[in-house]
Design a protein around this motif. Structure first.
Motif, PDB file in Angstrom:
ATOM      1  N   MET A  66      29.423   5.418 -23.214  1.00  0.00           N
ATOM      2  CA  MET A  66      30.623   4.730 -22.722  1.00  0.00           C
ATOM      3  C   MET A  66      30.846   3.409 -23.460  1.00  0.00           C
ATOM      4  N   GLU A  67      29.774   2.684 -23.744  1.00  0.00           N
ATOM      5  CA  GLU A  67      29.899   1.430 -24.495  1.00  0.00           C
ATOM      6  C   GLU A  67      30.441   1.696 -25.902  1.00  0.00           C
ATOM      7  N   LEU A  68      29.896   2.700 -26.576  1.00  0.00           N
ATOM      8  CA  LEU A  68      30.330   3.014 -27.937  1.00  0.00           C
ATOM      9  C   LEU A  68      31.747   3.590 -27.958  1.00  0.00           C
ATOM     10  N   ARG A  76      20.891   6.461 -19.248  1.00  0.00           N
ATOM     11  CA  ARG A  76      20.956   5.479 -20.347  1.00  0.00           C
ATOM     12  C   ARG A  76      21.913   5.950 -21.439  1.00  0.00           C
ATOM     13  N   GLN A 101      25.494   5.394 -20.408  1.00  0.00           N
ATOM     14  CA  GLN A 101      25.882   3.993 -20.565  1.00  0.00           C
ATOM     15  C   GLN A 101      26.180   3.676 -22.027  1.00  0.00           C
ATOM     16  N   VAL A 102      25.302   4.098 -22.931  1.00  0.00           N
ATOM     17  CA  VAL A 102      25.493   3.842 -24.362  1.00  0.00           C
ATOM     18  C   VAL A 102      26.742   4.567 -24.868  1.00  0.00           C
ATOM     19  N   THR A 121      34.112   2.992 -25.786  1.00  0.00           N
ATOM     20  CA  THR A 121      34.994   1.855 -25.512  1.00  0.00           C
ATOM     21  C   THR A 121      35.157   0.998 -26.758  1.00  0.00           C
ATOM     22  N   LYS A 122      34.067   0.696 -27.430  1.00  0.00           N
ATOM     23  CA  LYS A 122      34.105  -0.137 -28.634  1.00  0.00           C
ATOM     24  C   LYS A 122      34.951   0.516 -29.723  1.00  0.00           C
ATOM     25  N   GLU A 161      38.722   0.551 -28.617  1.00  0.00           N
ATOM     26  CA  GLU A 161      39.334  -0.780 -28.716  1.00  0.00           C
ATOM     27  C   GLU A 161      39.545  -1.193 -30.174  1.00  0.00           C
TER      28      GLU A 161
END
Length: 162
Positions: free
Chosen positions: A131-133, A125, A128-129, A135-136, A139
């Motif tokens: 990688m999401e953060l 978990r 996943q978090v 990426t955010k 970007e």
């Protein structure tokens, strides 16, 4: 005064050092003599066939001037082919050779293992978090880079298309 270990820039730089070291630890035993940027170029050329050097640089967020040296080294290794563009004599079109395809097939398991090692301190978990953060944040600040990622333009859907 803020300690270095509490500064995102310092931690990101350290994590980049670790990522490069892990990449080389996994890939170097294969004897392919690839850098992370060379891998990124090869992997992108597998997805985007016959693209010009400037487009390749944009797709991997690499400086357009410096990409020439990367392509020179990959060409010398026989992994890519570079030709004058048929539509613009100033541009060079780059493509993977059969040797480049074979090298990618050979290196991919090591690169995937490197990604696993880089995230080993996190549970599924948290990975996943993270990688999401990551990426955010990447970007959101892409335009601040000396070499921003420039994705290929996607064609607009035509009217009536499904």
């Amino acid at each position: 005064m803020t300690e270095l270990k509490q500064m995102p820039g310092h931690l990101i730089r350290r994590y980049q050092q670790i990522a490069v070291a892990v990449f080389h630890r996994q890939v170097d035993p294969l004897g392919l003599d690839l850098t992370p940027v060379q891998f990124a170029a090869l992997n992108t050329l597998r997805v985007h066939k016959d693209i010009d050097q400037a487009t390749l640089a944009g797709l991997i967020a690499y400086d357009r001037t410096t990409i020439t040296g990367v392509i020179d080294r990959l060409t010398a290794k026989g992994l890519v082919d570079r030709k004058i563009s048929p539509t613009d004599r100033r541009a060079r079109v780059v493509s993977l050779t059969a040797e480049g395809e074979a090298a990618l097939d050979r290196v991919m398991p090591a690169v995937e293992e490197a990604q696993t090692v880089m995230l080993q301190g996190l549970d599924a978990r948290e990975q996943q978090v993270f990688m999401e953060l990551l990426t955010k944040a990447t970007e959101a600040t892409n335009d601040l880079s000396r070499a921003p990622l420039i994705p290929l333009a996607t064609p607009e859907p035509t009217e009536g298309a499904e």
